[in-house]
Design a protein around this motif. Structure first.
Motif, PDB file in Angstrom:
ATOM      1  N   PHE A 137      45.089  38.502  38.354  1.00 33.18           N
ATOM      2  CA  PHE A 137      44.387  39.123  39.468  1.00 33.18           C
ATOM      3  C   PHE A 137      43.279  38.203  39.988  1.00 33.18           C
ATOM      4  CE2 PHE A 137      41.176  41.727  41.455  1.00 33.18           C
ATOM      5  CZ  PHE A 137      41.839  42.795  42.036  1.00 33.18           C
ATOM      6  N   ALA A 138      42.547  37.570  39.078  1.00 36.05           N
ATOM      7  CA  ALA A 138      41.366  36.787  39.461  1.00 36.05           C
ATOM      8  C   ALA A 138      41.712  35.639  40.406  1.00 36.05           C
ATOM      9  CB  ALA A 138      40.670  36.246  38.217  1.00 36.05           C
ATOM     10  N   LYS A 139      42.890  35.051  40.228  1.00 37.43           N
ATOM     11  CA  LYS A 139      43.234  33.909  41.079  1.00 37.43           C
ATOM     12  C   LYS A 139      43.447  34.325  42.534  1.00 37.43           C
ATOM     13  CE  LYS A 139      48.311  33.625  40.846  1.00 37.43           C
ATOM     14  NZ  LYS A 139      49.463  32.860  40.347  1.00 37.43           N
ATOM     15  N   MET A 140      43.636  35.635  42.756  1.00 33.26           N
ATOM     16  CA  MET A 140      43.898  36.119  44.107  1.00 33.26           C
ATOM     17  C   MET A 140      42.617  36.283  44.916  1.00 33.26           C
ATOM     18  SD  MET A 140      47.121  36.242  44.376  1.00 33.26           S
ATOM     19  CE  MET A 140      47.212  37.055  45.969  1.00 33.26           C
ATOM     20  N   ILE A 141      41.472  36.157  44.281  1.00 31.51           N
ATOM     21  CA  ILE A 141      40.211  36.320  45.010  1.00 31.51           C
ATOM     22  C   ILE A 141      40.125  35.314  46.153  1.00 31.51           C
ATOM     23  CG2 ILE A 141      37.706  36.171  44.823  1.00 31.51           C
ATOM     24  CD1 ILE A 141      37.980  37.208  41.964  1.00 31.51           C
ATOM     25  N   ASP A 142      40.550  34.096  45.898  1.00 25.64           N
ATOM     26  CA  ASP A 142      40.559  33.078  46.954  1.00 25.64           C
ATOM     27  C   ASP A 142      41.790  33.203  47.846  1.00 25.64           C
ATOM     28  OD1 ASP A 142      38.152  31.917  46.142  1.00 25.64           O
ATOM     29  OD2 ASP A 142      39.162  30.657  44.664  1.00 25.64           O
ATOM     30  N   GLU A 143      42.952  33.458  47.228  1.00 27.90           N
ATOM     31  CA  GLU A 143      44.205  33.523  47.990  1.00 27.90           C
ATOM     32  C   GLU A 143      44.184  34.644  49.026  1.00 27.90           C
ATOM     33  OE1 GLU A 143      46.712  31.523  47.892  1.00 27.90           O
ATOM     34  OE2 GLU A 143      46.434  30.363  46.049  1.00 27.90           O
ATOM     35  N   ALA A 144      43.572  35.773  48.658  1.00 27.82           N
ATOM     36  CA  ALA A 144      43.612  36.953  49.527  1.00 27.82           C
ATOM     37  C   ALA A 144      42.728  36.816  50.759  1.00 27.82           C
ATOM     38  CB  ALA A 144      43.211  38.190  48.731  1.00 27.82           C
ATOM     39  N   GLU A 145      41.861  35.801  50.793  1.00 28.32           N
ATOM     40  CA  GLU A 145      40.991  35.622  51.961  1.00 28.32           C
ATOM     41  C   GLU A 145      41.785  35.461  53.248  1.00 28.32           C
ATOM     42  OE1 GLU A 145      36.862  33.734  51.739  1.00 28.32           O
ATOM     43  OE2 GLU A 145      38.040  32.552  50.290  1.00 28.32           O
ATOM     44  N   ALA A 146      43.011  34.959  53.144  1.00 29.61           N
ATOM     45  CA  ALA A 146      43.847  34.761  54.334  1.00 29.61           C
ATOM     46  C   ALA A 146      44.166  36.084  55.026  1.00 29.61           C
ATOM     47  CB  ALA A 146      45.137  34.050  53.943  1.00 29.61           C
ATOM     48  N   LEU A 147      44.086  37.186  54.282  1.00 30.79           N
ATOM     49  CA  LEU A 147      44.358  38.502  54.861  1.00 30.79           C
ATOM     50  C   LEU A 147      43.160  39.061  55.614  1.00 30.79           C
ATOM     51  CD1 LEU A 147      46.233  40.102  51.815  1.00 30.79           C
ATOM     52  CD2 LEU A 147      47.257  39.370  53.987  1.00 30.79           C
ATOM     53  N   GLU A 148      41.995  38.479  55.412  1.00 23.75           N
ATOM     54  CA  GLU A 148      40.719  38.880  56.011  1.00 23.75           C
ATOM     55  C   GLU A 148      40.215  40.193  55.390  1.00 23.75           C
ATOM     56  OE1 GLU A 148      40.986  39.011  60.248  1.00 23.75           O
ATOM     57  OE2 GLU A 148      41.436  36.873  60.451  1.00 23.75           O
ATOM     58  N   PHE A 149      38.914  40.249  55.231  1.00 22.59           N
ATOM     59  CA  PHE A 149      38.263  41.435  54.691  1.00 22.59           C
ATOM     60  C   PHE A 149      37.834  42.362  55.822  1.00 22.59           C
ATOM     61  CE2 PHE A 149      37.745  38.303  51.285  1.00 22.59           C
ATOM     62  CZ  PHE A 149      38.114  39.051  50.174  1.00 22.59           C
ATOM     63  N   PRO A 150      37.802  43.698  55.529  1.00 20.28           N
ATOM     64  CA  PRO A 150      38.190  44.337  54.284  1.00 20.28           C
ATOM     65  C   PRO A 150      39.709  44.301  54.100  1.00 20.28           C
ATOM     66  CG  PRO A 150      37.693  45.989  55.932  1.00 20.28           C
ATOM     67  CD  PRO A 150      37.338  44.676  56.542  1.00 20.28           C
ATOM     68  N   LEU A 151      40.152  44.402  52.865  1.00 17.85           N
ATOM     69  CA  LEU A 151      41.582  44.417  52.571  1.00 17.85           C
ATOM     70  C   LEU A 151      41.882  45.466  51.505  1.00 17.85           C
ATOM     71  CD1 LEU A 151      42.093  42.802  49.643  1.00 17.85           C
ATOM     72  CD2 LEU A 151      41.653  40.814  51.081  1.00 17.85           C
ATOM     73  N   VAL A 152      43.120  45.905  51.472  1.00 21.52           N
ATOM     74  CA  VAL A 152      43.564  46.967  50.559  1.00 21.52           C
ATOM     75  C   VAL A 152      44.085  46.341  49.272  1.00 21.52           C
ATOM     76  CG1 VAL A 152      45.154  48.901  50.258  1.00 21.52           C
ATOM     77  CG2 VAL A 152      44.155  48.438  52.513  1.00 21.52           C
ATOM     78  N   VAL A 153      43.695  46.913  48.149  1.00 20.14           N
ATOM     79  CA  VAL A 153      44.159  46.470  46.834  1.00 20.14           C
ATOM     80  C   VAL A 153      44.853  47.651  46.161  1.00 20.14           C
ATOM     81  CG1 VAL A 153      43.497  45.500  44.606  1.00 20.14           C
ATOM     82  CG2 VAL A 153      42.199  44.899  46.673  1.00 20.14           C
ATOM     83  N   LYS A 154      46.107  47.450  45.715  1.00 23.00           N
ATOM     84  CA  LYS A 154      46.890  48.544  45.120  1.00 23.00           C
ATOM     85  C   LYS A 154      47.565  48.083  43.835  1.00 23.00           C
ATOM     86  CE  LYS A 154      48.501  50.778  49.418  1.00 23.00           C
ATOM     87  NZ  LYS A 154      49.733  51.202  50.129  1.00 23.00           N
ATOM     88  N   ASN A 155      47.586  48.962  42.847  1.00 22.69           N
ATOM     89  CA  ASN A 155      48.456  48.767  41.690  1.00 22.69           C
ATOM     90  C   ASN A 155      49.897  48.942  42.150  1.00 22.69           C
ATOM     91  OD1 ASN A 155      50.076  49.481  39.283  1.00 22.69           O
ATOM     92  ND2 ASN A 155      48.126  49.432  38.214  1.00 22.69           N
ATOM     93  N   THR A 156      50.766  47.986  41.830  1.00 25.28           N
ATOM     94  CA  THR A 156      52.136  48.041  42.339  1.00 25.28           C
ATOM     95  C   THR A 156      52.923  49.226  41.794  1.00 25.28           C
ATOM     96  OG1 THR A 156      52.857  46.523  40.581  1.00 25.28           O
ATOM     97  CG2 THR A 156      52.305  45.561  42.730  1.00 25.28           C
ATOM     98  N   ARG A 157      52.446  49.824  40.702  1.00 28.49           N
ATOM     99  CA  ARG A 157      53.126  50.993  40.147  1.00 28.49           C
ATOM    100  C   ARG A 157      52.267  52.254  40.230  1.00 28.49           C
ATOM    101  NH1 ARG A 157      57.597  50.896  36.309  1.00 28.49           N
ATOM    102  NH2 ARG A 157      58.721  48.926  36.499  1.00 28.49           N
ATOM    103  N   GLY A 158      51.240  52.236  41.054  1.00 26.30           N
ATOM    104  CA  GLY A 158      50.390  53.404  41.209  1.00 26.30           C
ATOM    105  C   GLY A 158      51.117  54.537  41.924  1.00 26.30           C
ATOM    106  N   HIS A 159      50.584  55.748  41.797  1.00 25.56           N
ATOM    107  CA  HIS A 159      51.167  56.897  42.483  1.00 25.56           C
ATOM    108  C   HIS A 159      50.078  57.925  42.767  1.00 25.56           C
ATOM    109  CE1 HIS A 159      51.048  58.215  38.311  1.00 25.56           C
ATOM    110  NE2 HIS A 159      51.292  59.446  38.690  1.00 25.56           N
ATOM    111  N   ARG A 160      50.358  58.797  43.740  1.00 27.61           N
ATOM    112  CA  ARG A 160      49.434  59.853  44.157  1.00 27.61           C
ATOM    113  C   ARG A 160      48.080  59.301  44.607  1.00 27.61           C
ATOM    114  NH1 ARG A 160      50.382  64.856  39.861  1.00 27.61           N
ATOM    115  NH2 ARG A 160      52.671  64.885  39.979  1.00 27.61           N
ATOM    116  N   GLY A 161      48.069  58.107  45.168  1.00 31.38           N
ATOM    117  CA  GLY A 161      46.844  57.529  45.694  1.00 31.38           C
ATOM    118  C   GLY A 161      45.916  56.934  44.662  1.00 31.38           C
ATOM    119  N   LYS A 162      46.354  56.885  43.407  1.00 26.80           N
ATOM    120  CA  LYS A 162      45.515  56.334  42.348  1.00 26.80           C
ATOM    121  C   LYS A 162      45.633  54.809  42.312  1.00 26.80           C
ATOM    122  CE  LYS A 162      46.150  60.528  39.570  1.00 26.80           C
ATOM    123  NZ  LYS A 162      46.728  61.075  38.331  1.00 26.80           N
TER     124      LYS A 162
END
Length: 373
Positions: A137-162
């Motif tokens: 997860f930590a390596k994505m802190i820099d990689e995700a900047e390309a998406l621009e903030f704010p950005l959505v972070v989700k557990n790939t197996r989450g459910h019911r909005g958790k």
């Protein structure tokens, strides 16, 4: 009796409303049509290969008459690909027509897998990143900047909005690294501001829209799930929205599913998620539509040696056309009508109290803004 139909589910969810209603509907229709019916729990099944042939045992007894069709309801957040999916693959290899098929279920188990399937087909999707390696997860802190903030972070197996977060900026995203559980990878997604706190749930059965629901958060949060305190209401949906939901369902190979759509200010939509184990308690109770019955009718239409296809699909056509008629009205009037309605994944009695019995035109963005405000 030349036809056999099974209902396969999991002991952890067998007493929940959707499973109870599907069992009821299948049992009643199979009795009327002289079809052999059986409900089987996943932990009752033993799969075998003996003398080079596939076999099956249920509750310690060898099965010689296999089902031609099986309706499958398994808890996708907890599904174990090395056990439950193996059983479903075994049945499929034996010639059983599953709804939903094992690959379709897997397509919805992981949110990034869902997007991988939909990509390349012209389906509008928010830009989304994920990563390889364990706990990276930590390596994505820099990689995700390309998406621009704010950005959505989700557990790939989450459910019911958790396990869903809105990262305001890079320091906030860095803080999340130490706060979240790393039991599954996370995805990082473009934030669709126009749809903050609201989405549209569409139930699709057999490639046809059964009904739609607008879900809205009431506390300013991004997630609109009723399980988190959001409210749901019946809404009409444009033809473009319906076609998008059906297209996504077909690409994923789903017979029964819920497609969640994000709304754009220009009236268009983006696919947010797909649910293989969609619930419908609110849909039934608010709209007076028997979703389990629609699922059962579609299941029976898949059976061979029966003259049921035309009659069953005609019923689905009536449901679909009713939904289309409602969607053509700018402001659907008072009473709740079949074909446009509420649905939510695994709602309980507390969540039902959050639902508003009201009609709403999803195509009117001004109404959306007033509702959220």
């Amino acid at each position: 009796m030349c036809n056999r139909l099974w209902f396969i589910t999991d002991r952890r969810i067998v007493e929940e409303y959707p499973q109870q209603e599907i069992h009821r509907a299948l049992q009643a229709r199979c009795t009327d049509e002289d079809i052999e019916f059986r409900r089987v729990l996943m932990d009752e099944i033993v799969i075998t290969i003996e003398q080079g042939l596939l076999g099956l045992r249920v509750n310690g007894e060898s099965v010689s008459s296999y089902p031609q069709v099986a309706v499958v309801r398994v808890p996708t957040p907890w599904i174990q690909s090395d056990s439950d999916i193996t059983v479903l693959r075994h049945l499929e290899k034996m010639g059983c027509r599953l709804m939903n098929r094992p690959q379709a279920v897997l397509n919805c188990v992981n949110k990034f897998w869902t997007f991988q399937e939909l990509a390349g087909h012209g389906v509008p999707l928010p830009d989304t990143f994920s990563y390889g390696g364990h706990e990276n997860f930590a390596k994505m802190i820099d990689e995700a900047e390309a998406l621009e903030f704010p950005l959505v972070v989700k557990n790939t197996r989450g459910h019911r909005g958790k396990a869903v977060f809105l990262a305001r900026d890079k320091p906030h995203l860095s803080d999340l690294t130490h706060l979240i559980r790393h039991d599954a990878p996370y995805l990082f997604q473009q934030y669709v501001q126009e749809s903050h706190g609201r989405d549209v749930r569409v139930i699709v059965v057999g490639g046809r829209v059964v009904g739609t629901m607008l879900r809205c958060a009431t506390d300013g949060r991004m997630q609109s799930n009723c399980s988190l305190g959001g409210v749901g209401m019946m809404c009409s949906l444009s033809e473009q929205g319906k076609q998008l939901a059906v297209q996504a369902s077909n690409i994923l190979g789903m017979d029964v599913c819920g497609i969640d759509l994000l709304t754009k200010s220009d009236g268009s939509f983006m696919v947010c998620e797909a649910n293989a184990n969609v619930g419908f308690i609110a849909f039934d109770r608010v709209c007076g539509l028997d979703v389990a019955g629609v699922i059962a009718d579609y299941a029976l239409s898949l059976l061979p040696c029966r003259g049921l296809l035309t009659r069953r699909m005609s019923l689905l056509s009536v449901v679909s056309s009713t939904s289309s008629e409602v969607s053509e009205e700018a402001d659907p009037p008072g009473p709740v009508l079949p074909g446009d309605g509420l649905s939510n994944t695994s709602l309980d009695s507390n969540e039902e109290q959050q639902l508003q019995q009201a009609s709403f035109n999803i195509n009117n963005i001004n109404q959306l803004n007033l509702l959220v405000e």
